[in-house]
Design an enzyme around this catalytic site. Sequence first.
Site, PDB file in Angstrom:
ATOM      1  CG  ASP A  44      -8.873   3.261 -32.896  1.00  0.00           C
ATOM      2  OD1 ASP A  44      -8.550   4.337 -32.347  1.00  0.00           O
ATOM      3  OD2 ASP A  44      -8.563   2.966 -34.060  1.00  0.00           O
ATOM      4  CG  HIS A 250      -8.296   8.573  -2.579  1.00  0.00           C
ATOM      5  ND1 HIS A 250      -9.508   7.929  -2.583  1.00  0.00           N
ATOM      6  CD2 HIS A 250      -7.525   7.887  -1.709  1.00  0.00           C
ATOM      7  CE1 HIS A 250      -9.471   6.905  -1.752  1.00  0.00           C
ATOM      8  NE2 HIS A 250      -8.278   6.851  -1.204  1.00  0.00           N
ATOM      9  CG  ASP A 267       0.340   6.569  -1.200  1.00  0.00           C
ATOM     10  OD1 ASP A 267       0.935   5.552  -1.627  1.00  0.00           O
ATOM     11  OD2 ASP A 267      -0.683   6.516  -0.489  1.00  0.00           O
ATOM     12  CG  ASP A 278       0.502   1.354  -0.778  1.00  0.00           C
ATOM     13  OD1 ASP A 278       0.777   2.540  -1.054  1.00  0.00           O
ATOM     14  OD2 ASP A 278      -0.562   1.010  -0.223  1.00  0.00           O
ATOM     15  CG  HIS A 361      -6.094   6.976   6.347  1.00  0.00           C
ATOM     16  ND1 HIS A 361      -5.071   6.158   6.768  1.00  0.00           N
ATOM     17  CD2 HIS A 361      -5.540   8.186   6.099  1.00  0.00           C
ATOM     18  CE1 HIS A 361      -3.942   6.854   6.756  1.00  0.00           C
ATOM     19  NE2 HIS A 361      -4.193   8.090   6.373  1.00  0.00           N
ATOM     20  CG  HIS A 365      -4.195  -1.425   2.454  1.00  0.00           C
ATOM     21  ND1 HIS A 365      -3.412  -1.965   1.465  1.00  0.00           N
ATOM     22  CD2 HIS A 365      -3.845  -0.111   2.508  1.00  0.00           C
ATOM     23  CE1 HIS A 365      -2.648  -1.025   0.930  1.00  0.00           C
ATOM     24  NE2 HIS A 365      -2.874   0.109   1.556  1.00  0.00           N
ATOM     25  CG  HIS A 372      -6.609  -0.837  -1.214  1.00  0.00           C
ATOM     26  ND1 HIS A 372      -7.448   0.198  -1.459  1.00  0.00           N
ATOM     27  CD2 HIS A 372      -5.471  -0.259  -0.734  1.00  0.00           C
ATOM     28  CE1 HIS A 372      -6.861   1.350  -1.160  1.00  0.00           C
ATOM     29  NE2 HIS A 372      -5.647   1.092  -0.724  1.00  0.00           N
ATOM     30  CD  GLU A 405      -1.836   3.090   4.099  1.00  0.00           C
ATOM     31  OE1 GLU A 405      -1.954   4.191   3.558  1.00  0.00           O
ATOM     32  OE2 GLU A 405      -2.078   2.017   3.526  1.00  0.00           O
ATOM     33  CE1 TYR A 409      -2.894  12.513   5.134  1.00  0.00           C
ATOM     34  CE2 TYR A 409      -4.171  11.461   6.892  1.00  0.00           C
ATOM     35  CZ  TYR A 409      -3.251  11.372   5.851  1.00  0.00           C
ATOM     36  OH  TYR A 409      -2.698  10.153   5.551  1.00  0.00           O
ATOM     37  NE  ARG A 426      -0.936   7.918   2.768  1.00  0.00           N
ATOM     38  CZ  ARG A 426      -1.556   8.910   2.153  1.00  0.00           C
ATOM     39  NH1 ARG A 426      -2.271   9.785   2.848  1.00  0.00           N
ATOM     40  NH2 ARG A 426      -1.470   9.047   0.840  1.00  0.00           N
ATOM     41  CD  GLU A 428       1.073   3.076   2.132  1.00  0.00           C
ATOM     42  OE1 GLU A 428       1.069   4.083   1.403  1.00  0.00           O
ATOM     43  OE2 GLU A 428       0.239   2.156   2.058  1.00  0.00           O
TER      44      GLU A 428
HETATM   45  N1  GLY Z   1      -1.842   3.954  -2.090  1.00  0.00           N
HETATM   46  C1  GLY Z   1      -3.037   3.463  -1.604  1.00  0.00           C
HETATM   47  C2  GLY Z   1      -2.991   3.301  -0.170  1.00  0.00           C
HETATM   48  O1  GLY Z   1      -2.052   3.707   0.469  1.00  0.00           O
HETATM   49  O2  GLY Z   1      -3.849   2.692   0.411  1.00  0.00           O
HETATM   50 MN    MN Z   2      -1.618   1.820   1.386  1.00  0.00          MN
HETATM   51 MN    MN Z   3      -0.171   4.188  -0.331  1.00  0.00          MN
END
Ligand code: GLY
Ligand code: MN
Ligand code: MN
Length: 464
Positions: A44, A250, A267, A278, A361, A365, A372, A405, A409, A426, A428
């Site tokens: 619960d 991820h 991130d 982000d 990637h 976005h 996203h 971003e 890698y 990365r 971003e």
């Molecule tokens: N943190 C998710 C992305 O960078 O897309």
């Molecule tokens: Mn992002």
């Molecule tokens: Mn991100």
Amino acid sequence: MSAPESALLGACRDRRARVLQHLRAQGGGVAIVPTAPEAMRNRDSDYPYRHDSYFYYLTGFTEPEAVLVLVAGAAGEGDRSILFCRPKHEEREIWDGFRFGPEGARATFGFDEAHSVEDIDKLLPPLLANRAQLAYPLAATTDIDVNVRRWLDAVRMQGRAGVSSPSVAVDVRTLLDEMRLFKDAGELSTMRRAAEISAQAHVRAMRTSRAGLREFHLEAELLYEFRRHGAQSVAYNSIVAAGPNACVLHYRAGPAELRDGDLCLIDAGCELDGYASDITRTFPVSGRFTPAQRELYDLVLAAQEAAIAETRAGVPYNVPHDAAVKVLAQGMLDTGLLDRNKEGTLDDVLASGSYRRFYMHRTGHWLGMDVHDVGEYRVPGPLPAGQEGERPWRPLEPGMVLTIEPGIYVRPAEDVPERYWHIGIRIEDDAVVTSGECELITRGVPVKADEIEALMRGNGGSSR
Ligand code: GLY
Ligand code: MN
Ligand code: MN
């Protein structure tokens, strides 16, 4: 819960008016937009409640168990904006907190009518009677579909009495996605503030970093900074990735130890008043990049700068990504990550896509209420008659917000120079498209390698 600001309520009212106007242009109809259900975590204990973004966009209302119904009447009949919400309940409010209740919600949020959600099965079917069109989040969840089916069945029961039910169902999200893609001044100001808070959190994590700490220690610093500035939540699970973990796209913050000589990739972004930020920064655990790390860091930063330069109104959405890829692919050839003898020229690498081994990637976005965020990346609507293939990428327009971003890698492999093994980087930032240069709203945290090293120089001393 306190009452939202009047600017937000005004914006919500205008958005509801746009939906109603759209429905009327389609011959009239009803839109149904429920908020998100509560979710149990275990037994619960529930997850922290988060409203549905579409529902919030049209209402500003954050209580669970609420449904917005917009009725665009036939000619001569007025529009109605109706909220169904939880009734006041003395005992439940002692346990769970304040509820506006229908009357309080109507008065505070400016709906034409509000009713207890307990009466929705009785009150909603008559609103659907004799309407041509029903707009709702089509096939979004089983719950919504089952409810809509039950309400429509109740109308169909009246068929022999001459009552008709909507013959057209459309996805209300198609319209709302397009509206949400363009942020108004109020949304932009919330997003700037969310970005500032997140940038400060990244600064704090960099200042705290030192060998021997674990990833979750830095995650705790991020959360502290988010919450102490009033952010309600993270916008997504924070990634704090030490050393090789940065090559897991991820990854979540875990117990891995931060080691001297390794990089740390963070991130993380907060959600403030329903809007996401982000940010990714990658920094040396102990404050000094090694030459190999610095080489790749500067490459990713150059790719980001190339993408930023192309992020302006009128430029098709894919152009910043392509600009970043070009810089990264050239860098992969120059550093030997990609073997020229095997991969050929830059054009060959771009054509074959072999750069994807190290950059898999896209460069960004849409960003908004959802990290996203919603919105078409290609020109919306069907292709003109006679044309085939994919729709063209849509041009950027002022008011759109997106992330930029790029990354690199490197997993260990025999054909990859060893000095780059396990490096994951990365960078971003969040950008608002304007009629001129884009506005980077996340630069409260440094991005250049020298500036990061300068910021971290005091680590281990009294500045922490
Ligand atoms: N943190 C998710 C992305 O960078 O897309
Ligand atoms: Mn992002
Ligand atoms: Mn991100």
